[in-house]
Enzyme design. Structure first.
Site, PDB file in Angstrom:
ATOM      1  CE1 TYR A 162      -5.369  55.056 -20.974  1.00 17.61           C
ATOM      2  CE2 TYR A 162      -3.331  55.020 -19.380  1.00 17.61           C
ATOM      3  CZ  TYR A 162      -4.396  54.528 -19.884  1.00 17.61           C
ATOM      4  OH  TYR A 162      -5.071  53.672 -19.181  1.00 17.61           O
ATOM      5  CG  ASN A 202     -14.733  51.614 -23.924  1.00 21.45           C
ATOM      6  OD1 ASN A 202     -15.596  51.871 -24.826  1.00 21.45           O
ATOM      7  ND2 ASN A 202     -13.891  50.546 -24.175  1.00 21.45           N
ATOM      8  CB  CYS A 249     -10.177  50.593 -22.765  1.00 22.37           C
ATOM      9  SG  CYS A 249     -11.513  49.853 -22.104  1.00 22.37           S
ATOM     10  CG  HIS A 250      -8.236  45.075 -23.012  1.00 26.82           C
ATOM     11  ND1 HIS A 250      -9.107  44.953 -23.639  1.00 26.82           N
ATOM     12  CD2 HIS A 250      -7.215  44.312 -23.491  1.00 26.82           C
ATOM     13  CE1 HIS A 250      -9.094  44.295 -24.651  1.00 26.82           C
ATOM     14  NE2 HIS A 250      -7.704  43.556 -24.519  1.00 26.82           N
ATOM     15  CD  GLU A 295      -6.356  41.317 -26.546  1.00 28.62           C
ATOM     16  OE1 GLU A 295      -5.348  42.267 -26.758  1.00 28.62           O
ATOM     17  OE2 GLU A 295      -7.252  41.810 -26.420  1.00 28.62           O
TER      18      GLU A 295
END
Length: 168
Positions: free
Chosen positions: A102, A125, A133-134, A160
């Site tokens: 952040y 979001n 946003c993850h 990912e």
């Protein structure tokens, strides 16, 4: 305002994900039951349908969850304040397999002291997965809030690839 939308529920390994569009752009993407999940109803003008855009969103999500696609790429039109829009655009710059914090997002938008408002914008979001946003973590690298739930956030980061070592 999230009304007068066409929507399509899509089965994913993490539960049903609902995508919604209006005027040729995605306006929303949520896991059923997540925080801020909209009240979908015919009275609000929501209509379940399969449009070319929603079919493409489903195709991309299937490819993403199947490991064949790393970046989702759709026309997006999230609704929010100018500040939120700025944060969401910065989130879209974070590549798959990478994370940010952040505080780093706050610096990226030229507001280094605004990490708390940035966190709030990330949390609001309305197009999860497509606006990733993850990929936002706490300053110490910890998993922090995710409207879809921390278990889903962990799964997505593992999927990912890069964060697998941290969250096994």
């Amino acid at each position: 305002m999230l009304d007068n939308l066409v929507y399509l529920p899509i089965d994913t390994p993490l539960g049903v994900f609902v995508v919604a569009e209006r005027d040729g752009a995605l306006k929303g993407g949520w896991f059923e039951g997540q925080k801020y999940f909209p009240a979908i109803s015919p009275e609000a003008g929501w209509r379940k349908a399969t449009t070319a855009l929603l079919r493409e969103a489903a195709r991309q999500l299937d490819a993403y969850f199947g490991g064949e696609l790393t970046q989702l790429d759709m026309p997006l039109a999230p609704e929010g304040t100018a500040f939120q829009q700025h944060v969401w655009r910065a989130l879209c710059e974070v590549p798959s397999g990478e994370t940010t914090t952040y505080a780093a997002l706050a610096r990226a938008i030229g507001r280094p002291e605004a990490f708390h408002p940035v966190g709030a914008a990330v949390g609001r979001n309305s197009i999860s997965l497509f606006v990733p946003c993850h990929r936002a973590l706490g300053s110490n690298g910890s998993l922090t809030g995710y409207a879809g739930g921390l278990a889903r956030k962990r799964w997505l980061l593992d999927h990912e690839g890069r964060e697998r070592r941290l969250f096994d």
